[in-house]
Design a protein around this motif. Sequence first.
Motif, short mmCIF file in Angstrom:
data_model
loop_
_atom_site.label_atom_id
_atom_site.label_comp_id
_atom_site.label_asym_id
_atom_site.label_seq_id
_atom_site.Cartn_x
_atom_site.Cartn_y
_atom_site.Cartn_z
N GLU A 90 0.83 -1.21 0.00
CA GLU A 90 0.00 0.00 0.00
C GLU A 90 0.87 1.26 0.00
O GLU A 90 1.82 1.37 0.77
CB GLU A 90 -0.91 0.00 1.23
CG GLU A 90 -1.92 1.13 1.18
CD GLU A 90 -2.76 1.22 2.44
OE1 GLU A 90 -3.99 1.20 2.33
OE2 GLU A 90 -2.17 1.31 3.55
N HIS A 91 0.49 2.20 -0.86
CA HIS A 91 1.25 3.45 -0.95
C HIS A 91 0.36 4.58 -1.47
O HIS A 91 -0.80 4.35 -1.85
CB HIS A 91 2.47 3.28 -1.87
CG HIS A 91 2.12 2.92 -3.29
ND1 HIS A 91 1.92 1.63 -3.72
CD2 HIS A 91 1.90 3.69 -4.39
CE1 HIS A 91 1.62 1.61 -5.00
NE2 HIS A 91 1.60 2.86 -5.43
N THR A 92 0.89 5.78 -1.44
CA THR A 92 0.22 6.95 -2.03
C THR A 92 1.22 7.69 -2.91
O THR A 92 2.43 7.42 -2.86
CB THR A 92 -0.28 7.93 -0.94
OG1 THR A 92 0.87 8.44 -0.24
CG2 THR A 92 -1.22 7.27 0.03
N HIS A 93 0.70 8.62 -3.72
CA HIS A 93 1.56 9.53 -4.49
C HIS A 93 1.02 10.94 -4.28
O HIS A 93 -0.17 11.11 -3.99
CB HIS A 93 1.50 9.23 -5.99
CG HIS A 93 1.77 7.80 -6.32
ND1 HIS A 93 3.02 7.26 -6.33
CD2 HIS A 93 0.92 6.80 -6.66
CE1 HIS A 93 2.93 5.98 -6.66
NE2 HIS A 93 1.67 5.68 -6.86
N THR A 94 1.87 11.93 -4.47
CA THR A 94 1.38 13.31 -4.37
C THR A 94 0.77 13.77 -5.69
O THR A 94 0.29 14.89 -5.81
CB THR A 94 2.51 14.27 -3.97
OG1 THR A 94 3.57 14.14 -4.91
CG2 THR A 94 3.02 13.95 -2.57
N ASP A 96 -1.74 12.42 -9.20
CA ASP A 96 -2.65 11.39 -9.70
C ASP A 96 -1.85 10.31 -10.44
O ASP A 96 -0.86 10.63 -11.11
CB ASP A 96 -3.67 11.96 -10.70
CG ASP A 96 -4.59 13.00 -10.07
OD1 ASP A 96 -4.60 13.13 -8.82
OD2 ASP A 96 -5.30 13.67 -10.84
N GLU A 97 -2.29 9.07 -10.33
CA GLU A 97 -1.65 7.98 -11.07
C GLU A 97 -2.60 7.58 -12.19
O GLU A 97 -3.64 6.97 -11.94
CB GLU A 97 -1.37 6.80 -10.13
CG GLU A 97 -0.79 5.59 -10.84
CD GLU A 97 -0.29 4.52 -9.86
OE1 GLU A 97 -0.10 4.81 -8.67
OE2 GLU A 97 -0.09 3.39 -10.31
N ILE A 98 -2.25 7.92 -13.42
CA ILE A 98 -3.16 7.71 -14.55
C ILE A 98 -2.61 6.63 -15.47
O ILE A 98 -1.44 6.66 -15.85
CB ILE A 98 -3.33 9.02 -15.35
CG1 ILE A 98 -3.93 10.08 -14.43
CG2 ILE A 98 -4.21 8.81 -16.58
CD1 ILE A 98 -3.73 11.47 -14.92
N SER A 134 -4.78 5.94 -0.83
CA SER A 134 -4.06 4.70 -0.53
C SER A 134 -4.45 3.63 -1.54
O SER A 134 -5.64 3.37 -1.75
CB SER A 134 -4.40 4.21 0.88
OG SER A 134 -3.94 5.15 1.81
N HIS A 135 -3.46 3.02 -2.14
CA HIS A 135 -3.72 2.01 -3.17
C HIS A 135 -2.49 1.13 -3.32
O HIS A 135 -1.42 1.44 -2.78
CB HIS A 135 -4.04 2.68 -4.51
CG HIS A 135 -2.86 3.38 -5.11
ND1 HIS A 135 -2.43 4.62 -4.67
CD2 HIS A 135 -1.98 3.03 -6.08
CE1 HIS A 135 -1.37 4.99 -5.35
NE2 HIS A 135 -1.07 4.03 -6.21
N TRP A 136 -2.64 0.03 -4.06
CA TRP A 136 -1.50 -0.75 -4.50
C TRP A 136 -1.86 -1.38 -5.83
O TRP A 136 -3.01 -1.34 -6.25
CB TRP A 136 -1.04 -1.75 -3.44
CG TRP A 136 -1.97 -2.84 -3.04
CD1 TRP A 136 -2.01 -4.11 -3.53
CD2 TRP A 136 -2.99 -2.79 -2.02
NE1 TRP A 136 -2.98 -4.84 -2.88
CE2 TRP A 136 -3.59 -4.05 -1.96
CE3 TRP A 136 -3.45 -1.78 -1.16
CZ2 TRP A 136 -4.63 -4.35 -1.07
CZ3 TRP A 136 -4.48 -2.07 -0.28
CH2 TRP A 136 -5.05 -3.34 -0.23
N GLY A 156 6.36 13.65 -8.84
CA GLY A 156 5.25 13.50 -7.90
C GLY A 156 4.78 12.06 -7.80
O GLY A 156 3.93 11.72 -6.98
N TRP A 157 5.33 11.20 -8.64
CA TRP A 157 4.83 9.83 -8.71
C TRP A 157 5.68 8.85 -7.89
O TRP A 157 5.54 7.65 -7.97
CB TRP A 157 4.70 9.38 -10.17
CG TRP A 157 3.90 8.14 -10.23
CD1 TRP A 157 2.56 8.03 -9.96
CD2 TRP A 157 4.38 6.82 -10.46
NE1 TRP A 157 2.19 6.72 -10.01
CE2 TRP A 157 3.28 5.95 -10.32
CE3 TRP A 157 5.63 6.30 -10.76
CZ2 TRP A 157 3.40 4.58 -10.48
CZ3 TRP A 157 5.75 4.93 -10.93
CH2 TRP A 157 4.64 4.09 -10.80
N VAL A 158 6.51 9.36 -7.04
CA VAL A 158 7.27 8.50 -6.12
C VAL A 158 6.27 7.82 -5.18
O VAL A 158 5.29 8.44 -4.76
CB VAL A 158 8.26 9.36 -5.31
CG1 VAL A 158 8.93 8.55 -4.23
CG2 VAL A 158 9.28 9.99 -6.25
FE FE2 Z 1 0.82 3.79 -7.26
#
Ligand code: FE2
Length: 174
Positions: A90-94, A96-98, A134-136, A156-158
């Motif tokens: 589980e993680h987040t990014h600052t 959007d993950e498109i 929160s997603h994976w 921002g996608w770290v």
């Molecule tokens: Fe992600």
Amino acid sequence: MAVLKIPDANVTIYNFKEIQSFLEARGVWHDRWEANEVLAPDATQDEVLDAYRSDLKPFMERGGYKTADVINVHAGTPNVDAIRQKFLAEHTHTEDEIRFFVEGEGIFWFHIGEEVFAVTCRAGDLLSVPANTSHWFDLGPKAHVKAIRVFIDPSGWVANYTGSGIDKRYNPGY
Ligand SMILES: [Fe+2]
């Protein structure tokens, strides 16, 4: 077509409109596009981006996205397990993950409030994980996916790992 599963409620949704409104109510954007190009398994990033440029360009211009690249995992990819593990916690990014899915499949797991649900995406599915959600991501049993990634700023996608361990309750061992 995408499939949505809510394991704790024993619910599976196949209908596009139902999936779209379920996700929209939770701030997740989902749509369909035409992914009809036939690409070689080892197609280069530029070949994939060129094949979809006519759809991608207006989308990027509308959304103010600056760069795009391609994730391409298939049977011949070295270190598939290492790639799988990288996104499986589980993680987040600052940002959007498109993802524009071009081939194969991948499973996005969301943890929003108390709810955990999974969206299996296949060719033609578009999905945006909102920033700070929160997603994976699971490469799935076949570990075969080609998807275009779109960024405003790739820095921002770290992945910021939450360390919650909740993913372990849901991920099947392959
Ligand atoms: Fe992600």
